[in-house]
Write an enzyme that holds these catalytic residues in place. Sequence first.
Site, PDB file in Angstrom:
ATOM      1  N   ASP A  77       0.784  -1.230   0.000  1.00 40.97           N
ATOM      2  CA  ASP A  77       0.000   0.000   0.000  1.00 40.97           C
ATOM      3  C   ASP A  77       0.820   1.287   0.000  1.00 40.97           C
ATOM      4  O   ASP A  77       0.265   2.364  -0.184  1.00 40.97           O
ATOM      5  CB  ASP A  77      -0.980   0.021   1.182  1.00 40.97           C
ATOM      6  CG  ASP A  77      -0.282  -0.090   2.531  1.00 40.97           C
ATOM      7  OD1 ASP A  77       0.964  -0.072   2.561  1.00 40.97           O
ATOM      8  OD2 ASP A  77      -0.983  -0.189   3.543  1.00 40.97           O
TER       9      ASP A  77
ATOM     10  N   ARG B  54      -4.815   4.626   6.328  1.00 39.88           N
ATOM     11  CA  ARG B  54      -5.029   4.373   4.906  1.00 39.88           C
ATOM     12  C   ARG B  54      -6.132   5.232   4.331  1.00 39.88           C
ATOM     13  O   ARG B  54      -6.748   6.026   5.033  1.00 39.88           O
ATOM     14  CB  ARG B  54      -5.372   2.888   4.737  1.00 39.88           C
ATOM     15  CG  ARG B  54      -4.183   1.968   4.922  1.00 39.88           C
ATOM     16  CD  ARG B  54      -3.547   1.713   3.587  1.00 39.88           C
ATOM     17  NE  ARG B  54      -4.542   1.118   2.716  1.00 39.88           N
ATOM     18  CZ  ARG B  54      -4.742  -0.180   2.562  1.00 39.88           C
ATOM     19  NH1 ARG B  54      -3.977  -1.031   3.187  1.00 39.88           N
ATOM     20  NH2 ARG B  54      -5.696  -0.638   1.769  1.00 39.88           N
TER      21      ARG B  54
ATOM     22  N   TYR C 241       0.334  -3.155  11.722  1.00 35.65           N
ATOM     23  CA  TYR C 241       1.333  -4.230  11.749  1.00 35.65           C
ATOM     24  C   TYR C 241       1.567  -4.561  13.212  1.00 35.65           C
ATOM     25  O   TYR C 241       1.931  -3.671  13.995  1.00 35.65           O
ATOM     26  CB  TYR C 241       2.647  -3.774  11.127  1.00 35.65           C
ATOM     27  CG  TYR C 241       2.598  -3.631   9.623  1.00 35.65           C
ATOM     28  CD1 TYR C 241       2.692  -4.744   8.795  1.00 35.65           C
ATOM     29  CD2 TYR C 241       2.499  -2.376   9.035  1.00 35.65           C
ATOM     30  CE1 TYR C 241       2.668  -4.611   7.412  1.00 35.65           C
ATOM     31  CE2 TYR C 241       2.466  -2.235   7.650  1.00 35.65           C
ATOM     32  CZ  TYR C 241       2.551  -3.357   6.847  1.00 35.65           C
ATOM     33  OH  TYR C 241       2.532  -3.224   5.488  1.00 35.65           O
TER      34      TYR C 241
ATOM     35  N   PRO D  82       7.464  -6.086   5.110  1.00 36.34           N
ATOM     36  CA  PRO D  82       6.722  -5.057   4.379  1.00 36.34           C
ATOM     37  C   PRO D  82       6.620  -3.706   5.086  1.00 36.34           C
ATOM     38  O   PRO D  82       6.154  -2.743   4.501  1.00 36.34           O
ATOM     39  CB  PRO D  82       5.322  -5.681   4.251  1.00 36.34           C
ATOM     40  CG  PRO D  82       5.179  -6.537   5.462  1.00 36.34           C
ATOM     41  CD  PRO D  82       6.564  -7.052   5.775  1.00 36.34           C
TER      42      PRO D  82
END
Lengths: 736, 736
Positions: free
Chosen positions: A51, A309, A317, A392
């Site tokens: 993302d 987001r 996370y 990530p």
Amino acid sequence: MTDTKSTSKTGVLIIGAGPAGLMLALWLARLGVDARLVDKRTDKVYSGQADGFQVRSLEILDSFGIADKIWNESNHMIEVCFWNPDETGTIRRDNRVVNGRAGLSRFHEVVLHQGRAETFFLDAIRDSYGPATSMDEDDVGAKTENATKTEKKSIRTHPRRRIAVERKVTPTSLAIDKQQVNDADDYPVTVTLRHLSESEATPTQVLSNVQDGLFRSNLDPPDEGVETQRKDPPVFVQEEVVQCKYVVGCDGAHSWTRKALGPEFDMVGEMTDYIWGVLDIVPITDFPDIRNRTMIHSAANGSLMVIPRENRLVRLYIQLTEVSVGSGRVDRSQIKPGMIMKAAKKIMSPYNIDYHYCDWWTAYQIGQRVGNHFSKLNRVFLAGDAVHTHSPKAGQGMNVSMQDTYNLGWKLGLVCKGILQPEVLSTYELERRAIAKQLIAFDHRFSRLFSGRPAKDILDETGVSMDEFASAFRQSHMFTTAVGIKYQPSILVAAAADSPPEQPADDKTETDDDVPQSTAHSTSALSTACIVGMRFPSHQVLRHADARPWHLHHKMPSDGRFRLVVFGGELTVSSPQLEKVNKLGAWLANTLLPKLPTMALMQGTTNLHGGGRPGYGLAPEKPPSIVDVLLVYASPSDSSGSAVEAPDLLDFHEVYHPFDSKLGHDYDKVFVDRPSHHDGDGRAYENYGIDRMRGVLVGVRPDGYIGLMTSLDADAGWNEVARWFQGILQPRTGDK
Amino acid sequence: MTDTKSTSKTGVLIIGAGPAGLMLALWLARLGVDARLVDKRTDKVYSGQADGFQVRSLEILDSFGIADKIWNESNHMIEVCFWNPDETGTIRRDNRVVNGRAGLSRFHEVVLHQGRAETFFLDAIRDSYGPATSMDEDDVGAKTENATKTEKKSIRTHPRRRIAVERKVTPTSLAIDKQQVNDADDYPVTVTLRHLSESEATPTQVLSNVQDGLFRSNLDPPDEGVETQRKDPPVFVQEEVVQCKYVVGCDGAHSWTRKALGPEFDMVGEMTDYIWGVLDIVPITDFPDIRNRTMIHSAANGSLMVIPRENRLVRLYIQLTEVSVGSGRVDRSQIKPGMIMKAAKKIMSPYNIDYHYCDWWTAYQIGQRVGNHFSKLNRVFLAGDAVHTHSPKAGQGMNVSMQDTYNLGWKLGLVCKGILQPEVLSTYELERRAIAKQLIAFDHRFSRLFSGRPAKDILDETGVSMDEFASAFRQSHMFTTAVGIKYQPSILVAAAADSPPEQPADDKTETDDDVPQSTAHSTSALSTACIVGMRFPSHQVLRHADARPWHLHHKMPSDGRFRLVVFGGELTVSSPQLEKVNKLGAWLANTLLPKLPTMALMQGTTNLHGGGRPGYGLAPEKPPSIVDVLLVYASPSDSSGSAVEAPDLLDFHEVYHPFDSKLGHDYDKVFVDRPSHHDGDGRAYENYGIDRMRGVLVGVRPDGYIGLMTSLDADAGWNEVARWFQGILQPRTGDK
């Protein structure tokens, strides 16, 4: 099993339609190169996955005209907060600072789920060919809407005119004919493609994204192909043999292509004991920094990162300290969204967090691995996760992957078109493997600092210092934004004659010594901000003809052209400097450009910004040179730009305003450094660190990286320009 | 002739799908109001017509999310050049200055042909309803692709769910039942619509735009309806009788609707002797200012204006001094592109100008006329060219027309929804007729100055002074940008108690005395830049939750909601000012808002900016209040905003971060005035001229105009707010 079998040819076969494959396909579409893009999945990603869009990726996407969409839809991560345990072990905000560094670019980091970016790529690939006609429709390759129709349709053997994703197609064999690899016109790679039925291509795991978040996780058993996930036996199967000039494997961490190249293609690195969970949720919380990028180290329950987001989504996370790695393999059955959320609650206590809606979830084990080879015989290439895997959380994966194929795409495309010398292809591994190794080293350090327990005090040697963590984070910006990456000297990057080589030893790859070097030399002292091997920075200048402010990047779209940016210095109608700039113009027009290839531009490559109604039926008389010349001059500081001494467009040599008998002069090639009326002062000469009395000539590659920097001087600078292009381009043989 | 006849009902019938009709349809689509939009033409405009987008129009289009597209595709007119005869009679550049005024808005004037804007309107109307489903498809009204299919399809009698342009439909009769006009739920207007066949709807004049540029010119005989242009007798005709709550005529200078209202609806004004030609060409020229807005007065050959357009197009307005007006009617046969170009060449001499490609051309006679009535019984309204015509050179026509229906749309829509009191409809004529009269007066003065022969010297009394021309041009910015327009006090605009009325006498319309006034009073001294009756200006602030910079306009989309912008002043966790702001919050949440209506928002009205993947299946629990509350506080000047005293979101009353049990808190309602990391310092309090220690409460209408300005004080300010809304809104009866 095989009901029909057909054969075909293609210039470039791309395996895998994730961000790396799509970036490559977009390049080839923009260059009008015959290519195919196959993917075994039934559809693009709808949720989860990557993302983060980093600064350099946004600049690249903008060069294709698709950054605006991402910029507008995404969440902008402006600030980052650090929460650490206080003396009582309760988390508290230690600091809130800018995320990244101001002034690096006109962009900053944003987040939007990968599926939207894939949509924009698909749209941009389609638009590269101009408006669709009904005639084209039949020619657009396999469709996904109606599986039965697709399966029954015989595979075309003609080169396809438009690139579109052919879904439910998987390769089953790959072979390279070594006798053919030295002739650029040959098709030495043979790949067998299998066209799957709908049921064969739909793994049960993806029927619902919330059903099993571990699909595609690295905790999953390696994905050996979709056969293992088949629900029903296939009812109808087609095989196709494709002869390819080039094949590029963009097929992810479990890359089929990499395995097909044999055991000498290996991933080198190791796994850690750290297990992390990921939740994409609409949070219900009283935590104050839920809409900022936030790093939480709890005293004893592990760490957590908040990535706000688009819309109201937030990605968390979450370190899973209670999952045991055991004998090296994780017990997957333990990991469910509920237990991940429980871990998050512990870390974020005393704040409350909950959710009603979960968009996606997964878990992974941190590890860092890099491929030992990125290409075989410069005919088969690997890119993206196929050659680098890591954790990530720094939002790097999709970005480095897209940048791999952004580096490769124009090279492959211009070689296919007979414009670039094939030797240039060896710079792909040189340039991108060094970056992959830097990525792995960065991730190794950063994940250990983030997953480690915070030190209780200065004597706690097994704990992680929160100051060291914050400092490592700050220092990483030039790399994580990718603005700081620098490619080594090669045939494409003319080393500076006036400064010593500065490449760190551990970036060297095994093949470094074989790389052909340019016979041209750069002069690095002519600009403090333009660095040979780094991306050309962008600053605001005004278009001479209409005073409209533009970022110079907007005038350097990804259309396959090299660019000579002539920083002409201060120019007035009567200045000797104008004479010098015009002498250079005459040399370019009469001596250099006639020797170099031309290239017709695809429809989608023009008017990216400030475009308008697509064409009113007028094409240029002749294809432009592969080298685009831009003039950027400085307005004398004692002039407002409207003084009588300001040159008019026709005072410049015609190479700076190419004339077309139907379209008139081109008003889009001359720019001036002066304050704008509405958008401030770009102060370009100052920001580029260029002497206003002397100027500089910058050679920019089609991917925006600086390959040459030299003076405007007759002979001296001119010869470097000629030598640089001579090492890269084929001589002109006719219009392309 | 009539093969079938059917009847139906609709809330609002819009006649004419040009910019005025489309703007109105967009409003009604965004409000979810049942409406229909009919147009007798077969398709939208593809070239020519209007092209200028003024500052305020761009702000309005941005409030619907469609300004970006126009901004990106259009040409930006940054500078304006004045060319006048020198002593020898040769034209020369006298001056080059900024076009408009810097700092008025985040936008400036751009040009793009009208057809593109119409496309964006149509897309936005469609997107108002969210993604289309196959079920909707049958419901989208008359389609144009297949005429036969459309003609044979029976006309639906159910209210249509989506607004889409019904082309090839023309009204043939209109009647108002005066007995019904006082009940807002009645349908007092009856209109007969005729559905035309393809051949009937296609006048020969529009088969090619270059064939006859005088189609739709005011040199043309008045357009009495398409019957006079019919090629073949109709083969199949349908008539439909529609019962309407409201009808709006947006049908141009020859408005059928205006004529149907009877002889008392008249256009007042006069024509001049000036004839001008228009050419849209790709110029081939050595004239240096061809890409700037340029005004040329030649010594003896007339005047010319250069309007550089998108791509390589340029529009030239060319005075035709050799065309005689004769007995009041122009000889059309004289006027052809070649003779217009010949006139241009004479004016621009000694520079050369020519073209290979002409996109469009026309000619017109300058005149100014304004309608004496803008509505009948507040049930039938006229807008756009139907009530004001003038010369096109100042780029006003399309803008004033769109702004007419932007003013009308939300009033009609909210009355139809039972939210607004019907008396509000009388403010349309009050507000917009005054603007039309200002427009006519401006155009009268400007066209005479531009068409007049330049004075040879100060004694040349019949000539026009070039200084006077340049000065008139400069002074016109506040009006031509529409940023300076100010609506009179009314039920919607609470007059300031602390300043005398300043409305010029000649702006008064006949109905001024009948207009109901608000019982609330504004305090104008609380802000120097917010003026009651003018549009709320926009400045950059940071979103409290994530430090992202936003223009306040971006948080005030055209979704039909009123807004209370609470400028809270400097706030820290311990300040008494925070207590005051929270007391106001409690009053709003507990006392005011429960009395006012709510309104479910349409899908297209949310996430205009910073949106993303359309909905993930979560709707808000309950429809929001018709009044949206925004808090804008100032960060204490000695703080970076990250100091411990900075409030967290939950320190503010919940009215400033409405909580939803599934979506959590709303993070998009609190903003802070402090410098951004990447985009400079908006200095909002300074720019709004608001006292940082005192603050102000600004009431903004759904169209962005300020209706009330008062203090945050309990009782004093609060009572004004309550009174203002009481005069406008219906009491809450249930969720809408």
